[in-house]
Design a protein around this motif. Structure first.
Motif, PDB file in Angstrom:
ATOM      1  N   ARG A 531       0.534  -1.461  -0.068  1.00 24.13           N
ATOM      2  CA  ARG A 531       0.168  -0.222   0.141  1.00 24.13           C
ATOM      3  C   ARG A 531       1.087   1.013  -0.052  1.00 24.13           C
ATOM      4  O   ARG A 531       0.757   2.448  -0.207  1.00 24.13           O
ATOM      5  CB  ARG A 531      -0.532   0.209   1.228  1.00 24.13           C
ATOM      6  CG  ARG A 531      -1.607  -1.265   1.031  1.00 24.13           C
ATOM      7  CD  ARG A 531      -3.038  -1.133   2.539  1.00 24.13           C
ATOM      8  NE  ARG A 531      -3.410  -0.227   2.442  1.00 24.13           N
ATOM      9  CZ  ARG A 531      -4.577   0.318   1.542  1.00 24.13           C
ATOM     10  NH1 ARG A 531      -5.037  -1.012   1.464  1.00 24.13           N
ATOM     11  NH2 ARG A 531      -5.115   1.513   2.203  1.00 24.13           N
ATOM     12  N   ARG A 532       1.908   1.128   0.040  1.00 25.72           N
ATOM     13  CA  ARG A 532       2.559   2.048   0.383  1.00 25.72           C
ATOM     14  C   ARG A 532       4.428   1.773  -0.515  1.00 25.72           C
ATOM     15  O   ARG A 532       4.820   0.841   0.052  1.00 25.72           O
ATOM     16  CB  ARG A 532       3.655   2.960   2.192  1.00 25.72           C
ATOM     17  CG  ARG A 532       4.142   3.711   2.471  1.00 25.72           C
ATOM     18  CD  ARG A 532       4.144   3.870   3.217  1.00 25.72           C
ATOM     19  NE  ARG A 532       5.515   4.774   4.081  1.00 25.72           N
ATOM     20  CZ  ARG A 532       4.883   6.461   4.216  1.00 25.72           C
ATOM     21  NH1 ARG A 532       4.083   6.708   4.060  1.00 25.72           N
ATOM     22  NH2 ARG A 532       6.545   6.673   4.129  1.00 25.72           N
ATOM     23  N   MET A 533       4.642   2.757  -1.548  1.00 25.42           N
ATOM     24  CA  MET A 533       6.182   3.190  -1.570  1.00 25.42           C
ATOM     25  C   MET A 533       7.005   4.262  -1.104  1.00 25.42           C
ATOM     26  O   MET A 533       6.940   5.300  -1.309  1.00 25.42           O
ATOM     27  CB  MET A 533       5.787   3.618  -3.332  1.00 25.42           C
ATOM     28  CG  MET A 533       5.206   1.721  -4.364  1.00 25.42           C
ATOM     29  SD  MET A 533       5.729   1.880  -6.040  1.00 25.42           S
ATOM     30  CE  MET A 533       5.670   3.768  -6.302  1.00 25.42           C
ATOM     31  N   GLU A 534       8.143   3.540  -0.632  1.00 21.56           N
ATOM     32  CA  GLU A 534       9.100   4.878  -0.098  1.00 21.56           C
ATOM     33  C   GLU A 534      10.082   5.121  -0.866  1.00 21.56           C
ATOM     34  O   GLU A 534      10.157   4.915  -1.869  1.00 21.56           O
ATOM     35  CB  GLU A 534       9.847   3.512   1.655  1.00 21.56           C
ATOM     36  CG  GLU A 534       8.826   2.780   2.640  1.00 21.56           C
ATOM     37  CD  GLU A 534       8.084   4.051   3.516  1.00 21.56           C
ATOM     38  OE1 GLU A 534       8.600   5.161   3.314  1.00 21.56           O
ATOM     39  OE2 GLU A 534       7.099   3.723   4.169  1.00 21.56           O
ATOM     40  N   LYS A 535      10.917   6.189   0.277  1.00 20.68           N
ATOM     41  CA  LYS A 535      11.998   6.548  -1.199  1.00 20.68           C
ATOM     42  C   LYS A 535      13.228   5.830  -1.768  1.00 20.68           C
ATOM     43  O   LYS A 535      13.575   5.252  -2.213  1.00 20.68           O
ATOM     44  CB  LYS A 535      12.454   7.499  -0.463  1.00 20.68           C
ATOM     45  CG  LYS A 535      13.600   7.620   0.571  1.00 20.68           C
ATOM     46  CD  LYS A 535      13.488   8.779   0.820  1.00 20.68           C
ATOM     47  CE  LYS A 535      14.793   8.301   2.663  1.00 20.68           C
ATOM     48  NZ  LYS A 535      16.042   9.240   3.043  1.00 20.68           N
ATOM     49  N   GLU A 536      12.599   4.029  -0.615  1.00 18.25           N
ATOM     50  CA  GLU A 536      13.960   3.376  -1.533  1.00 18.25           C
ATOM     51  C   GLU A 536      14.002   2.618  -2.908  1.00 18.25           C
ATOM     52  O   GLU A 536      14.139   2.027  -3.467  1.00 18.25           O
ATOM     53  CB  GLU A 536      14.826   2.442  -0.272  1.00 18.25           C
ATOM     54  CG  GLU A 536      13.076   1.990   0.209  1.00 18.25           C
ATOM     55  CD  GLU A 536      12.934   1.782   1.036  1.00 18.25           C
ATOM     56  OE1 GLU A 536      11.393   1.147   1.731  1.00 18.25           O
ATOM     57  OE2 GLU A 536      12.577   3.172   1.666  1.00 18.25           O
ATOM     58  N   PHE A 537      12.638   2.852  -3.036  1.00 13.13           N
ATOM     59  CA  PHE A 537      12.196   2.696  -4.644  1.00 13.13           C
ATOM     60  C   PHE A 537      12.997   2.879  -5.716  1.00 13.13           C
ATOM     61  O   PHE A 537      12.592   2.734  -6.711  1.00 13.13           O
ATOM     62  CB  PHE A 537      10.618   2.057  -4.325  1.00 13.13           C
ATOM     63  CG  PHE A 537       9.529   1.794  -4.460  1.00 13.13           C
ATOM     64  CD1 PHE A 537       8.812   0.434  -4.892  1.00 13.13           C
ATOM     65  CD2 PHE A 537       9.723   1.479  -2.759  1.00 13.13           C
ATOM     66  CE1 PHE A 537       8.360  -0.537  -4.173  1.00 13.13           C
ATOM     67  CE2 PHE A 537       8.700  -0.141  -1.671  1.00 13.13           C
ATOM     68  CZ  PHE A 537       7.909  -0.061  -2.511  1.00 13.13           C
ATOM     69  N   PHE A 538      12.878   4.246  -5.654  1.00 21.10           N
ATOM     70  CA  PHE A 538      13.561   5.345  -6.241  1.00 21.10           C
ATOM     71  C   PHE A 538      14.451   5.598  -6.058  1.00 21.10           C
ATOM     72  O   PHE A 538      14.445   7.208  -5.599  1.00 21.10           O
ATOM     73  CB  PHE A 538      12.811   5.773  -7.300  1.00 21.10           C
ATOM     74  CG  PHE A 538      11.639   5.598  -7.262  1.00 21.10           C
ATOM     75  CD1 PHE A 538      11.734   4.877  -9.314  1.00 21.10           C
ATOM     76  CD2 PHE A 538      10.190   5.505  -7.408  1.00 21.10           C
ATOM     77  CE1 PHE A 538      10.579   3.990  -9.930  1.00 21.10           C
ATOM     78  CE2 PHE A 538       9.719   4.435  -7.569  1.00 21.10           C
ATOM     79  CZ  PHE A 538       9.915   3.574  -9.214  1.00 21.10           C
ATOM     80  N   ARG A 539      15.780   5.524  -5.471  1.00 24.24           N
ATOM     81  CA  ARG A 539      16.982   5.966  -4.762  1.00 24.24           C
ATOM     82  C   ARG A 539      17.413   6.821  -6.544  1.00 24.24           C
ATOM     83  O   ARG A 539      17.814   6.688  -7.349  1.00 24.24           O
ATOM     84  CB  ARG A 539      17.925   4.777  -4.709  1.00 24.24           C
ATOM     85  CG  ARG A 539      17.533   4.279  -3.471  1.00 24.24           C
ATOM     86  CD  ARG A 539      17.128   5.059  -2.094  1.00 24.24           C
ATOM     87  NE  ARG A 539      17.284   4.125  -1.091  1.00 24.24           N
ATOM     88  CZ  ARG A 539      17.646   4.595   0.286  1.00 24.24           C
ATOM     89  NH1 ARG A 539      17.924   6.139   0.540  1.00 24.24           N
ATOM     90  NH2 ARG A 539      16.793   3.647   1.402  1.00 24.24           N
TER      91      ARG A 539
END
Length: 640
Positions: A531-539
């Motif tokens: 349900r949540r995409m954190e900043k580590e998805f797009f470093r």
């Protein structure tokens, strides 16, 4: 276009010298003499006079030469077909007669060339301007562009001129896709065959040249699609009007002229028009796909008459209700591409297809998830086959695939436990493979037809055994549930396009993907169920070459952040079916390369937050030139 036909006939003769070993021994000298004569005849640009109206219609020498070369090419093709069906004695007699006819063709070319008037003086600028003004309606401010376009077209090599015409003629018949255009150009003979080279690679080079010259353009918002810009669209249309070489018609009742070699029919019924047997390309489709309006379009099977088109090289029957092909299909010994995509729901190829020794591309994509095409055992006998799409690999087919090392594109549907290991083992042997698409068999007993999650309970079998994918694989499509990201994905240095559909991963899929050095297109359709995409998805530094990012997730509620420095080359961001997502990520404003933001079926509150009319989140997207939204809005939609 006389010079273009000279070049194409030369290439056809050169192809004979490469392949028809038994035949060429008896007529090698005559073929080489004829090629030399064509070299002399090819030192002119006969299509210039035709375009400007200098020729006096069909009585001109250039028009006569075009017609004679068409007949000569048909004669060569007809001879090759007959020769392989004859006994040794009859074949020897035919070869002797063939050699005499080549001498006659040589003499006729000389006779026509002797009637040629003196070589034209170079066209004056005023003459070009007069032609353009009499032919096209345009703003005077665009005259410079049209004149420049005309000169560029006239100076093109012959193969590129005809390639541009095919871009215009069949635009849309293969969905405006560049890979479809490649197949059309090869089947039309617009690529010179050379030892050790694939004609498809050369066709792609020609397309790239036309793109560099600005004569065709890649679409910004559709990956691998193209269009023909003005003035070249108009110029090529003008050339086509002077020729009966191409024909496009709305129904099967139209009369096809005997000179036509490439015919496109929309909204066809269960008949094939009264075409000549020398047709090279036939495109047949329903006007609007499978719909009530076109419910009678080619129902069940093609008519047997298609087997009489023995010179056919490209047969496309898309968006029909076919579920079989007639046995007469085995007569099409010259066929290079057979495209029956988007056809009937239960399709099984007969053994007749195994007779198509020249077949290079067999496309059978089916729109329904559980549909696949059953191919006959022995499919590996087709040694020229490069594309095999839409098949079921059970029943021994998975093992056969392992010897088809020439394959460049493979799509397998309904992958299941009973053949998965053997399939993966075979695919790992396909060192030339550029594109691979795998779709798992859906668990029907566990499937809720009211749910949009098609493969939630359909798990890819034994995927860990697929440990060493083909080394030059560029496109990978995986449709089906994954328990974890395959570790071998991280080793695919040549991968440029990745489609992950219905994977329903609990873990972050980008942990591996963002370090792939050449990845340009990433589609994640229900790939992540969180349900949540954190900043580590797009470093920062991640996805260094990614051009197009597509995300669809019905579960996604929050996309928190994109680190500054991530996605440094991104041009298009597509967000689909994220109906719970309320905000776009912080840091999107730093992705300064973005040209298109495409949102489809997202929450209305998200759209209002992004509005340039006081939306609090507008600062994140105001740098993007084009923002598109498609979906139902109760209060309308703001425009840009």
């Amino acid at each position: 276009m006389a010079a273009s036909f000279v070049t194409l006939f030369q290439w056809r003769l050169n192809s004979m010298l490469l392949h028809e070993n038994e035949i060429r021994l008896g007529v090698k000298d005559q073929i080489e003499l004829l090629i030399s004569q064509l070299d002399a005849a090819g030192s002119f640009t006969g299509d210039v006079g035709m375009i400007l109206g200098r020729e006096s219609g069909h009585g001109s020498w250039a028009s006569e030469l075009r017609g004679m070369l068409r007949q000569a090419e048909d004669f060569v093709d007809d001879f090759v077909i007959r020769a392989y069906e004859q006994t040794e004695k009859d074949r020897n007699d035919s070869i002797a007669e063939f050699g005499k006819e080549l001498q006659n063709i040589n003499s006729r070319i000389s006779e026509i060339m002797n009637r040629r008037p003196p070589v034209e003086t170079p066209m004056m600028l005023e003459e070009i301007q007069q032609f353009l003004r009499s032919t096209f309606v345009y703003d005077e401010e665009k005259e410079t562009d049209l004149v420049s376009g005309m000169l560029n077209y006239i100076n093109l090599p012959y193969d590129l001129k005809l390639s541009l015409l095919f871009c215009r003629v069949f635009l849309g018949r293969y969905g405006e896709r560049i890979d479809g255009l490649v197949r059309v150009l090869v089947a039309a003979g617009l690529v010179q065959e050379k030892p050790g080279e694939l004609m498809e690679d050369k066709a792609q080079e020609n397309i790239d040249k036309l793109i560099i010259l600005g004569m065709i353009e890649e679409l910004e918002d559709r990956w691998d699609h193209f269009k023909v810009p003005c003035p070249y669209y108009a110029l090529s249309l003008g050339v086509m009007k002077a020729e009966d070489f191409f024909m496009s018609t709305a129904n099967s009742d139209s009369v096809v002229p005997p000179t036509a070699r490439h015919v496109s029919i929309q909204d066809a019924d269960n008949t094939i028009p009264n075409t000549n047997s020398f047709l090279h390309s036939l495109f047949v489709s329903a006007k609007d796909g499978i719909s009530e309006a076109s419910s009678d379009c080619l129902r069940n099977s093609l008519p047997d008459e298609v087997g009489k088109l023995v010179h056919l090289r490209y047969l496309s029957v898309r968006h029909s209700k076919l579920n079989e092909l007639p046995e007469s299909i085995s007569n099409l010994l010259n066929l290079q591409t057979l495209d029956i995509s988007w056809s009937g729901y239960e399709f099984e190829l007969s053994n007749g297809v195994l007779n198509l020794a020249q077949l290079r591309h067999l496309k059978m994509f089916q729109p329904v998830d559980d549909n696949e095409v059953r191919v006959p055992q022995g499919i590996s006998r087709l040694r020229n086959l490069q594309t095999l799409e839409g098949i079921y690999a059970g029943g021994g087919i998975a093992k056969e695939l392992g010897v088809m090392t020439q394959l460049r594109s493979l799509e397998v549907r309904c992958v299941s436990d009973d053949h998965a290991d053997e399939l993966y083992f075979s695919v790992m042997k396909l060192s030339m493979l550029r594109k691979l698409s795998l779709t798992v068999e859906r668990e029907r007993g566990l499937y809720d037809s009211s749910s949009s999650l098609r493969y939630e309970n359909s798990i890819f079998p034994c995927l860990e055994s697929f440990s060493s994918p083909p080394p030059i694989l560029q496109t990978l499509e995986l449709t089906g549930r994954l328990f974890e990201m395959p570790l071998w994905l991280g080793s695919m240095e040549n991968l440029t396009k990745l489609y992950m559909c219905d994977s329903y991963l609990s873990e972050n899929p980008t942990t591996i993907l963002q370090f792939l050095p050449n990845l340009k297109y990433l589609q994640m359709f229900e790939a992540y169920k969180g349900r949540r995409m954190e900043k580590e998805f797009f470093r920062a530094g991640g996805f260094s070459k990614l051009d197009h990012l597509y995300i669809a997730s019905r579960n996604l509620v929050e996309w928190a952040e994109i680190e500054e420095g991530a996605l440094p080359c991104l041009k298009q961001l597509s967000i689909r079916y994220c109906k719970e997502l309320m905000v776009l990520p912080e840091g999107l404003q730093h992705v300064t390369t973005l040209q298109i933001l495409d949102m489809w079926c997202v929450h209305e509150d998200l759209i209002q937050r992004l509005s340039p009319n006081g939306g609090p989140e507008n600062y994140k997207i105001k740098h993007i030139p084009l923002v598109k939204y498609r979906g139902d809005m109760s209060h309308g939609f703001w425009g840009r």
